[in-house]
Write a protein that holds these residues in place. Sequence first.
Motif, PDB file in Angstrom:
ATOM      1  N   ALA A 117     -67.089 132.003  -2.807  1.00  0.00           N
ATOM      2  CA  ALA A 117     -66.167 132.994  -1.820  1.00  0.00           C
ATOM      3  C   ALA A 117     -65.385 131.258  -1.445  1.00  0.00           C
ATOM      4  O   ALA A 117     -64.683 131.779  -1.341  1.00  0.00           O
ATOM      5  CB  ALA A 117     -66.487 133.503  -0.830  1.00  0.00           C
ATOM      6  N   GLY A 118     -65.459 130.405  -1.699  1.00  0.00           N
ATOM      7  CA  GLY A 118     -65.061 129.249  -1.397  1.00  0.00           C
ATOM      8  C   GLY A 118     -63.713 128.845  -2.564  1.00  0.00           C
ATOM      9  O   GLY A 118     -63.404 127.775  -2.544  1.00  0.00           O
ATOM     10  N   TYR A 119     -63.846 129.523  -3.888  1.00  0.00           N
ATOM     11  CA  TYR A 119     -62.948 129.623  -4.701  1.00  0.00           C
ATOM     12  C   TYR A 119     -62.042 130.436  -5.226  1.00  0.00           C
ATOM     13  O   TYR A 119     -61.548 130.326  -5.627  1.00  0.00           O
ATOM     14  CB  TYR A 119     -63.931 128.143  -5.968  1.00  0.00           C
ATOM     15  N   TRP A 120     -63.182 131.391  -5.687  1.00  0.00           N
ATOM     16  CA  TRP A 120     -62.477 132.512  -6.928  1.00  0.00           C
ATOM     17  C   TRP A 120     -61.611 133.542  -6.370  1.00  0.00           C
ATOM     18  O   TRP A 120     -60.656 134.217  -6.874  1.00  0.00           O
ATOM     19  CB  TRP A 120     -63.647 133.561  -7.337  1.00  0.00           C
ATOM     20  N   PRO A 121     -61.719 133.793  -4.200  1.00  0.00           N
ATOM     21  CA  PRO A 121     -60.498 134.606  -4.731  1.00  0.00           C
ATOM     22  C   PRO A 121     -59.159 134.132  -4.314  1.00  0.00           C
ATOM     23  O   PRO A 121     -58.029 135.732  -4.802  1.00  0.00           O
ATOM     24  CB  PRO A 121     -60.954 134.594  -2.300  1.00  0.00           C
ATOM     25  N   THR A 122     -58.670 133.086  -4.223  1.00  0.00           N
ATOM     26  CA  THR A 122     -57.738 132.245  -4.973  1.00  0.00           C
ATOM     27  C   THR A 122     -57.071 131.785  -6.090  1.00  0.00           C
ATOM     28  O   THR A 122     -56.476 130.854  -6.357  1.00  0.00           O
ATOM     29  CB  THR A 122     -56.488 131.299  -3.032  1.00  0.00           C
ATOM     30  N   ALA A 123     -58.587 131.229  -7.190  1.00  0.00           N
ATOM     31  CA  ALA A 123     -58.128 130.596  -8.480  1.00  0.00           C
ATOM     32  C   ALA A 123     -57.021 131.815  -9.088  1.00  0.00           C
ATOM     33  O   ALA A 123     -56.705 130.401  -9.801  1.00  0.00           O
ATOM     34  CB  ALA A 123     -59.669 131.330  -8.905  1.00  0.00           C
ATOM     35  N   ASP A 124     -56.966 132.742  -8.955  1.00  0.00           N
ATOM     36  CA  ASP A 124     -55.400 132.749  -9.781  1.00  0.00           C
ATOM     37  C   ASP A 124     -54.157 133.079  -9.567  1.00  0.00           C
ATOM     38  O   ASP A 124     -53.635 132.644 -10.264  1.00  0.00           O
ATOM     39  CB  ASP A 124     -55.262 134.496  -9.798  1.00  0.00           C
ATOM     40  N   GLN A 125     -54.000 131.708  -8.061  1.00  0.00           N
ATOM     41  CA  GLN A 125     -53.196 131.144  -7.963  1.00  0.00           C
ATOM     42  C   GLN A 125     -53.184 129.845  -8.040  1.00  0.00           C
ATOM     43  O   GLN A 125     -51.895 129.050  -8.546  1.00  0.00           O
ATOM     44  CB  GLN A 125     -53.328 131.283  -6.064  1.00  0.00           C
ATOM     45  N   ASP A 126     -54.320 129.030  -8.794  1.00  0.00           N
ATOM     46  CA  ASP A 126     -54.178 127.656  -9.264  1.00  0.00           C
ATOM     47  C   ASP A 126     -53.219 127.885 -10.325  1.00  0.00           C
ATOM     48  O   ASP A 126     -53.956 128.077 -11.353  1.00  0.00           O
ATOM     49  CB  ASP A 126     -55.450 127.104  -9.612  1.00  0.00           C
ATOM     50  N   PRO A 127     -52.379 126.846 -10.942  1.00  0.00           N
ATOM     51  CA  PRO A 127     -51.466 126.546 -11.552  1.00  0.00           C
ATOM     52  C   PRO A 127     -52.646 126.641 -12.763  1.00  0.00           C
ATOM     53  O   PRO A 127     -52.668 126.046 -13.822  1.00  0.00           O
ATOM     54  CB  PRO A 127     -51.100 125.554 -11.287  1.00  0.00           C
ATOM     55  N   ALA A 128     -53.760 124.972 -12.442  1.00  0.00           N
ATOM     56  CA  ALA A 128     -54.910 124.861 -13.883  1.00  0.00           C
ATOM     57  C   ALA A 128     -55.536 125.765 -14.295  1.00  0.00           C
ATOM     58  O   ALA A 128     -56.769 125.492 -15.398  1.00  0.00           O
ATOM     59  CB  ALA A 128     -55.425 123.905 -13.137  1.00  0.00           C
ATOM     60  N   ALA A 129     -55.737 127.123 -13.898  1.00  0.00           N
ATOM     61  CA  ALA A 129     -56.334 128.932 -13.864  1.00  0.00           C
ATOM     62  C   ALA A 129     -56.231 128.284 -15.771  1.00  0.00           C
ATOM     63  O   ALA A 129     -54.965 129.020 -15.583  1.00  0.00           O
ATOM     64  CB  ALA A 129     -56.725 129.461 -13.331  1.00  0.00           C
ATOM     65  N   THR A 130     -57.614 128.971 -16.271  1.00  0.00           N
ATOM     66  CA  THR A 130     -56.770 129.851 -17.271  1.00  0.00           C
ATOM     67  C   THR A 130     -56.882 131.451 -17.442  1.00  0.00           C
ATOM     68  O   THR A 130     -57.454 131.918 -15.932  1.00  0.00           O
ATOM     69  CB  THR A 130     -58.263 129.697 -18.328  1.00  0.00           C
ATOM     70  N   PRO A 131     -56.371 131.850 -17.835  1.00  0.00           N
ATOM     71  CA  PRO A 131     -56.441 133.382 -18.083  1.00  0.00           C
ATOM     72  C   PRO A 131     -57.897 134.808 -17.825  1.00  0.00           C
ATOM     73  O   PRO A 131     -58.237 134.993 -17.686  1.00  0.00           O
ATOM     74  CB  PRO A 131     -55.965 133.721 -20.173  1.00  0.00           C
ATOM     75  N   PRO A 132     -58.907 133.299 -18.473  1.00  0.00           N
ATOM     76  CA  PRO A 132     -60.532 134.234 -18.004  1.00  0.00           C
ATOM     77  C   PRO A 132     -60.323 134.124 -16.673  1.00  0.00           C
ATOM     78  O   PRO A 132     -60.846 134.844 -15.974  1.00  0.00           O
ATOM     79  CB  PRO A 132     -61.724 133.384 -19.112  1.00  0.00           C
ATOM     80  N   MET A 133     -60.271 132.052 -16.228  1.00  0.00           N
ATOM     81  CA  MET A 133     -59.813 132.612 -14.575  1.00  0.00           C
ATOM     82  C   MET A 133     -59.484 132.977 -13.932  1.00  0.00           C
ATOM     83  O   MET A 133     -60.306 134.023 -12.739  1.00  0.00           O
ATOM     84  CB  MET A 133     -59.807 130.886 -14.813  1.00  0.00           C
ATOM     85  N   VAL A 134     -58.460 133.594 -14.606  1.00  0.00           N
ATOM     86  CA  VAL A 134     -57.299 133.683 -13.449  1.00  0.00           C
ATOM     87  C   VAL A 134     -57.712 136.324 -13.741  1.00  0.00           C
ATOM     88  O   VAL A 134     -57.800 136.179 -12.443  1.00  0.00           O
ATOM     89  CB  VAL A 134     -55.939 134.070 -14.815  1.00  0.00           C
ATOM     90  N   GLU A 135     -58.832 136.655 -14.501  1.00  0.00           N
ATOM     91  CA  GLU A 135     -59.355 137.335 -14.820  1.00  0.00           C
ATOM     92  C   GLU A 135     -60.340 137.318 -13.883  1.00  0.00           C
ATOM     93  O   GLU A 135     -60.652 138.378 -12.787  1.00  0.00           O
ATOM     94  CB  GLU A 135     -59.826 137.471 -16.171  1.00  0.00           C
ATOM     95  N   PHE A 136     -61.194 136.550 -14.067  1.00  0.00           N
ATOM     96  CA  PHE A 136     -62.205 136.499 -12.853  1.00  0.00           C
ATOM     97  C   PHE A 136     -61.716 136.205 -11.480  1.00  0.00           C
ATOM     98  O   PHE A 136     -62.447 136.996 -11.130  1.00  0.00           O
ATOM     99  CB  PHE A 136     -62.781 135.890 -13.545  1.00  0.00           C
ATOM    100  N   SER A 137     -61.076 135.872 -11.732  1.00  0.00           N
ATOM    101  CA  SER A 137     -60.499 136.136 -10.202  1.00  0.00           C
ATOM    102  C   SER A 137     -60.971 137.212  -9.605  1.00  0.00           C
ATOM    103  O   SER A 137     -60.928 137.841  -8.033  1.00  0.00           O
ATOM    104  CB  SER A 137     -59.633 135.165  -9.287  1.00  0.00           C
ATOM    105  N   ARG A 138     -59.260 138.063 -10.333  1.00  0.00           N
ATOM    106  CA  ARG A 138     -59.120 139.710  -9.704  1.00  0.00           C
ATOM    107  C   ARG A 138     -60.361 140.633 -10.209  1.00  0.00           C
ATOM    108  O   ARG A 138     -61.060 141.270  -8.924  1.00  0.00           O
ATOM    109  CB  ARG A 138     -58.455 140.411 -10.385  1.00  0.00           C
TER     110      ARG A 138
END
Length: 186
Positions: free
Chosen positions: A57-78
Amino acid sequence: MSQLVLMMSVSLDGYFEGPEGDLGWQLIDDQLHKHFNRRLAAMSGFLDGRVTYQLMAGYWPTADQDPAATPPMVEFSRIWRDMPKTVFSRTLTHANWNTTIARAVDPQAIASLKAASASDLAVGGAVLATEFRRLDLIDEYSLYVHPVVLGRGRPLFPPSDTRTDLVLAETHTFESGVTMLRYLRH
C-alpha cells in the motif's frame, strides 16, 4: 473451489528476506514481473499479512504514475489497486484500496472465502504463510528461487512440527536464472 496459492521469492538457502530486511538480491526483471502479473491478474483476491499489505500500500496504489515505472510495474499497479484484498492484522485500524481487515485466521472463514471465489487467492507475507501452513490451508506453493546464497536472513519456513507432503506440478527457469518451483499439496 478456488485454491490458496503462496507465491514467494526465496534465496537458494531458503531466505525470503536478507539481513536487515534486504530484498535487493531479488532479480525481478520485466520477464518475471510479466509472469507475476499474468498469474496474479487471474486471482480473485489477495490475502496478506499486515507488513506485506503496508509495504504494498505504500507504493503500488500510485506506482503507475511514476515516470520511472516500467510497463509491467504500471500493469501491476492497476492489478493491485483493483484486486479485492484481505489483510490479517490485530492492530491495523484502517485500510484502503478495496481492502477488508480480518483480525484472525479462521479456517472456516477461509474455507467460505475459497468456496465463494471464482478463482484462486494469493497468500502474501511470510508470517501469514507460516500460520496458513500450520493450519494446512495452503494448496499451492510457488517458490521463485533466486540464484543467490544469502547465508542469513529470515527463512521462509521457520522450524515447525507440521509436515506437508507436496507434488511437483511445474518448473520454469527465467532468463535471469530465477527458477519457479510449483508444488501442489499431496
